[in-house]
Design an enzyme around this catalytic site. Structure first.
Site, PDB file in Angstrom:
ATOM      1  N   LYS A  45       5.275  12.890  -3.672  1.00 21.56           N
ATOM      2  CA  LYS A  45       4.840  11.867  -4.597  1.00 21.56           C
ATOM      3  C   LYS A  45       5.063  12.438  -6.290  1.00 21.56           C
ATOM      4  O   LYS A  45       5.567  13.661  -6.011  1.00 21.56           O
ATOM      5  CB  LYS A  45       3.416  11.483  -4.548  1.00 21.56           C
ATOM      6  CG  LYS A  45       3.024  10.586  -3.283  1.00 21.56           C
ATOM      7  CD  LYS A  45       1.577  10.105  -3.172  1.00 21.56           C
ATOM      8  CE  LYS A  45       1.335   9.245  -1.947  1.00 21.56           C
ATOM      9  NZ  LYS A  45      -0.109   8.827  -1.942  1.00 21.56           N
ATOM     10  N   TYR A  58       3.896  -0.542   0.415  1.00 21.46           N
ATOM     11  CA  TYR A  58       2.420  -0.696   0.070  1.00 21.46           C
ATOM     12  C   TYR A  58       1.831  -2.088   0.369  1.00 21.46           C
ATOM     13  O   TYR A  58       0.787  -2.595  -0.182  1.00 21.46           O
ATOM     14  CB  TYR A  58       1.898  -0.225  -1.212  1.00 21.46           C
ATOM     15  CG  TYR A  58       1.962   1.457  -1.185  1.00 21.46           C
ATOM     16  CD1 TYR A  58       1.342   2.156  -0.098  1.00 21.46           C
ATOM     17  CD2 TYR A  58       2.712   2.134  -2.441  1.00 21.46           C
ATOM     18  CE1 TYR A  58       1.313   3.700  -0.135  1.00 21.46           C
ATOM     19  CE2 TYR A  58       2.648   3.473  -2.349  1.00 21.46           C
ATOM     20  CZ  TYR A  58       2.041   4.201  -1.383  1.00 21.46           C
ATOM     21  OH  TYR A  58       2.111   5.743  -1.350  1.00 21.46           O
ATOM     22  N   ASN A  88      -2.502  12.264  -4.496  1.00 22.20           N
ATOM     23  CA  ASN A  88      -2.791  12.971  -3.190  1.00 22.20           C
ATOM     24  C   ASN A  88      -1.493  13.518  -2.721  1.00 22.20           C
ATOM     25  O   ASN A  88      -1.132  13.984  -1.494  1.00 22.20           O
ATOM     26  CB  ASN A  88      -3.495  12.450  -2.289  1.00 22.20           C
ATOM     27  CG  ASN A  88      -2.800  11.065  -1.846  1.00 22.20           C
ATOM     28  OD1 ASN A  88      -1.708  10.650  -2.294  1.00 22.20           O
ATOM     29  ND2 ASN A  88      -3.445  10.078  -1.315  1.00 22.20           N
ATOM     30  N   HIS A 127       3.040  11.386   0.943  1.00 18.83           N
ATOM     31  CA  HIS A 127       2.846   9.994   1.867  1.00 18.83           C
ATOM     32  C   HIS A 127       3.419  10.623   3.255  1.00 18.83           C
ATOM     33  O   HIS A 127       4.277  11.346   3.257  1.00 18.83           O
ATOM     34  CB  HIS A 127       3.431   8.871   1.558  1.00 18.83           C
ATOM     35  CG  HIS A 127       3.667   7.721   2.536  1.00 18.83           C
ATOM     36  ND1 HIS A 127       2.685   6.835   2.675  1.00 18.83           N
ATOM     37  CD2 HIS A 127       4.785   7.536   3.515  1.00 18.83           C
ATOM     38  CE1 HIS A 127       2.949   6.098   3.671  1.00 18.83           C
ATOM     39  NE2 HIS A 127       4.115   6.412   3.938  1.00 18.83           N
ATOM     40  N   GLU A 170       9.069   1.806   7.705  1.00 19.58           N
ATOM     41  CA  GLU A 170       9.012   2.718   6.621  1.00 19.58           C
ATOM     42  C   GLU A 170      10.456   3.228   6.427  1.00 19.58           C
ATOM     43  O   GLU A 170      11.038   3.442   5.211  1.00 19.58           O
ATOM     44  CB  GLU A 170       7.860   3.647   6.309  1.00 19.58           C
ATOM     45  CG  GLU A 170       6.545   2.856   6.203  1.00 19.58           C
ATOM     46  CD  GLU A 170       5.397   3.970   5.994  1.00 19.58           C
ATOM     47  OE1 GLU A 170       4.289   3.411   5.718  1.00 19.58           O
ATOM     48  OE2 GLU A 170       5.699   5.248   6.074  1.00 19.58           O
TER      49      GLU A 170
HETATM   50  P1  DAT Z   1      -2.611   7.093   3.210  1.00 14.45           P
HETATM   51  O1  DAT Z   1      -1.797   7.444   1.858  1.00 14.45           O
HETATM   52  O2  DAT Z   1      -3.471   8.253   3.341  1.00 14.45           O
HETATM   53  O3  DAT Z   1      -1.919   6.525   4.020  1.00 14.45           O
HETATM   54  P2  DAT Z   1      -3.404   4.454   2.354  1.00 14.45           P
HETATM   55  O4  DAT Z   1      -2.367   4.086   3.092  1.00 14.45           O
HETATM   56  O5  DAT Z   1      -4.712   3.675   2.625  1.00 14.45           O
HETATM   57  O6  DAT Z   1      -3.530   6.033   2.412  1.00 14.45           O
HETATM   58  O7  DAT Z   1      -3.076   4.182   0.763  1.00 14.45           O
HETATM   59  C1  DAT Z   1      -1.885   4.589   0.224  1.00 14.45           C
HETATM   60  C2  DAT Z   1      -2.075   5.284  -1.195  1.00 14.45           C
HETATM   61  O8  DAT Z   1      -3.040   4.291  -1.790  1.00 14.45           O
HETATM   62  C3  DAT Z   1      -3.076   6.515  -1.045  1.00 14.45           C
HETATM   63  O9  DAT Z   1      -2.191   7.505  -0.541  1.00 14.45           O
HETATM   64  C4  DAT Z   1      -3.498   6.407  -2.577  1.00 14.45           C
HETATM   65  C5  DAT Z   1      -3.855   4.940  -2.750  1.00 14.45           C
HETATM   66  N1  DAT Z   1      -5.077   4.620  -2.562  1.00 14.45           N
HETATM   67  C6  DAT Z   1      -5.559   4.315  -1.228  1.00 14.45           C
HETATM   68  N2  DAT Z   1      -7.067   4.047  -1.492  1.00 14.45           N
HETATM   69  C7  DAT Z   1      -7.230   4.096  -2.541  1.00 14.45           C
HETATM   70  C8  DAT Z   1      -8.636   4.173  -3.388  1.00 14.45           C
HETATM   71  N3  DAT Z   1      -9.670   3.754  -2.658  1.00 14.45           N
HETATM   72  N4  DAT Z   1      -8.290   4.374  -4.550  1.00 14.45           N
HETATM   73  C9  DAT Z   1      -7.224   4.832  -5.381  1.00 14.45           C
HETATM   74  N5  DAT Z   1      -6.091   4.956  -4.593  1.00 14.45           N
HETATM   75  C10 DAT Z   1      -6.007   4.757  -3.357  1.00 14.45           C
HETATM   76 MG    MG Z   2      -0.819   4.927   4.379  1.00 11.27          MG
END
Ligand code: DAT
Ligand code: MG
Length: 153
Positions: free
Chosen positions: A9, A49, A112, A115, A126
């Site tokens: 990222k 997403y 974070n 991905h 993906e």
């Molecule tokens: P991951 O990246 O662990 O697979 P995800 O698919 O649920 O998690 O979400 C994708 C991204 O979206 C994640 O890396 C950061 C953002 N995100 C997820 N939940 C969030 C939240 N509660 N607040 C802010 N950003 C969030």
């Molecule tokens: Mg995810």
């Protein structure tokens, strides 16, 4: 052999963490089968997403992910999807298990650093969103016998 999609990222690139994070996967024994730098478009962000577009944080997520180029990579190995998810750690880096990439390099839910696909099914979709067949390479890792016993492949 499974394949998974990894995205470095914008925060990983700005903070100079790409090499150190990639090194974790290389040393683990995963094979790089494709990589590119690209600027995520809003359209690609919405496809990647899709499960989050209705969330209140989505606008910030899209802004962040499209703010500058990212590095996309496909890596391959035995059980790579689940093993990489475990190595990456929980979405909220403040709750990620010690030693995981997010625990080590992030303190945020959204910044974070990386991905990783969350299932074999998701990984296939993906990967297809980011790479054409010609951009993925099927070559032999000559050290494979030093990473796996024959019956593990
Ligand atoms: P991951 O990246 O662990 O697979 P995800 O698919 O649920 O998690 O979400 C994708 C991204 O979206 C994640 O890396 C950061 C953002 N995100 C997820 N939940 C969030 C939240 N509660 N607040 C802010 N950003 C969030
Ligand atoms: Mg995810």
């Amino acid at each position: 052999m499974e394949r998974t999609l990894i995205l470095f990222k914008p925060d990983a690139i700005q903070r100079g963490l790409v090499g150190e994070i990639l090194s974790v996967f290389e040393k683990k024994g995963f094979k790089i089968v494709g990589t590119k730098m690209l600027k995520m478009t809003p359209e690609l962000a919405k496809r990647h997403y899709a499960h989050l577009v209705d969330k209140p944080f989505y606008p910030d997520l899209e802004r962040f992910m499209t703010s500058q180029p990212i590095i996309a990579m496909v890596i391959e190995g035995v059980d790579v999807v689940s093993v990489v998810r475990d190595i990456v750690g929980a979405t909220n880096a403040r709750q990620a298990a010690p030693g995981t990439i997010r625990a080590r390099f992030s303190n945020s839910v959204s910044r974070n650093v990386i991905h990783a696909s969350d299932s074999v099914e998701t990984a296939k979709k993906e990967i297809a969103n980011f790479f054409s067949e010609e951009e993925l390479f099927d070559y032999e890792l000559v050290l494979k016998p030093f990473f796996y016993a024959g019956d593990e492949e």
